[in-house]
Design a protein around this motif. Structure first.
Motif, short mmCIF file in Angstrom:
data_model
loop_
_atom_site.label_atom_id
_atom_site.label_comp_id
_atom_site.label_asym_id
_atom_site.label_seq_id
_atom_site.Cartn_x
_atom_site.Cartn_y
_atom_site.Cartn_z
N GLN A 96 -7.95 9.34 0.47
CA GLN A 96 -7.73 8.17 -0.38
C GLN A 96 -7.82 6.88 0.44
O GLN A 96 -8.44 5.90 0.01
CB GLN A 96 -6.37 8.26 -1.08
CG GLN A 96 -6.31 9.31 -2.16
CD GLN A 96 -4.89 9.49 -2.67
OE1 GLN A 96 -3.96 9.69 -1.89
NE2 GLN A 96 -4.74 9.45 -3.99
N ALA A 97 -7.21 6.87 1.60
CA ALA A 97 -7.26 5.68 2.46
C ALA A 97 -8.69 5.38 2.88
O ALA A 97 -9.13 4.23 2.85
CB ALA A 97 -6.37 5.88 3.68
N VAL B 213 -10.71 3.74 0.08
CA VAL B 213 -10.40 2.31 -0.07
C VAL B 213 -11.08 1.51 1.03
O VAL B 213 -11.67 0.45 0.78
CB VAL B 213 -8.87 2.08 -0.10
CG1 VAL B 213 -8.55 0.59 -0.06
CG2 VAL B 213 -8.26 2.73 -1.33
N ILE C 24 0.87 -1.17 0.00
CA ILE C 24 0.00 0.00 0.00
C ILE C 24 0.91 1.23 0.00
O ILE C 24 1.80 1.34 0.85
CB ILE C 24 -0.92 0.01 1.24
CG1 ILE C 24 -1.83 -1.21 1.20
CG2 ILE C 24 -1.72 1.30 1.31
CD1 ILE C 24 -2.67 -1.39 2.44
N PRO C 25 0.68 2.12 -0.95
CA PRO C 25 1.54 3.31 -1.00
C PRO C 25 1.49 4.07 0.33
O PRO C 25 0.45 4.18 0.96
CB PRO C 25 0.92 4.15 -2.12
CG PRO C 25 0.13 3.19 -2.94
CD PRO C 25 -0.34 2.13 -2.00
N ASP C 26 2.63 4.59 0.73
CA ASP C 26 2.67 5.32 2.00
C ASP C 26 2.40 6.81 1.80
O ASP C 26 2.49 7.59 2.74
CB ASP C 26 4.00 5.11 2.73
CG ASP C 26 5.20 5.50 1.90
OD1 ASP C 26 5.02 5.96 0.75
OD2 ASP C 26 6.33 5.36 2.40
N ASN C 27 2.04 7.20 0.57
CA ASN C 27 1.78 8.61 0.33
C ASN C 27 0.31 8.90 0.03
O ASN C 27 -0.02 9.94 -0.51
CB ASN C 27 2.66 9.12 -0.83
CG ASN C 27 2.38 8.39 -2.13
OD1 ASN C 27 1.75 7.35 -2.15
ND2 ASN C 27 2.90 8.93 -3.22
N TRP C 28 -0.58 7.97 0.38
CA TRP C 28 -2.01 8.23 0.22
C TRP C 28 -2.44 9.32 1.19
O TRP C 28 -1.94 9.40 2.32
CB TRP C 28 -2.84 6.99 0.56
CG TRP C 28 -2.95 5.98 -0.54
CD1 TRP C 28 -2.49 6.09 -1.81
CD2 TRP C 28 -3.58 4.71 -0.45
NE1 TRP C 28 -2.79 4.93 -2.51
CE2 TRP C 28 -3.46 4.08 -1.71
CE3 TRP C 28 -4.23 4.03 0.57
CZ2 TRP C 28 -3.97 2.82 -1.97
CZ3 TRP C 28 -4.74 2.77 0.32
CH2 TRP C 28 -4.62 2.18 -0.94
N SER C 29 -3.40 10.09 0.76
CA SER C 29 -4.00 11.05 1.68
C SER C 29 -5.00 10.30 2.56
O SER C 29 -5.39 9.17 2.25
CB SER C 29 -4.73 12.16 0.91
OG SER C 29 -5.87 11.62 0.25
#
Length: 72
Positions: free
Chosen positions: A26-27, A30, A18-23
């Protein structure tokens, strides 16, 4: 790398990164998508899932012993 315990019990296989740069938005999107998917699956397969979970979590069946039979 730390392994987290998953609800499925899966301990091996491909890591799902999981990208660590999601806002936070965004999280949350999901998480809501996964919640909606789970709800739809549970509504459709409710009884089958209940039976399967019951079978998987029930204690093992011990064959019936006659009076006087010693299991040890």
């Amino acid at each position: 790398m730390t392994r987290h315990h998953l609800p499925s019990g899966t301990t091996s296989g491909l890591d799902f990164l999981i990208p660590d740069n999601w806002s936070a938005d965004q999280a949350l999107a999901v998480v809501e998508l996964i919640d909606d998917l789970r709800e739809r699956i549970c509504m459709h397969y409710q009884f089958a899932l209940h039976e399967l979970l019951h079978e998987q979590r029930a204690p093992p069946v011990i064959p019936h012993l006659s009076d006087g039979d010693d299991p040890f």
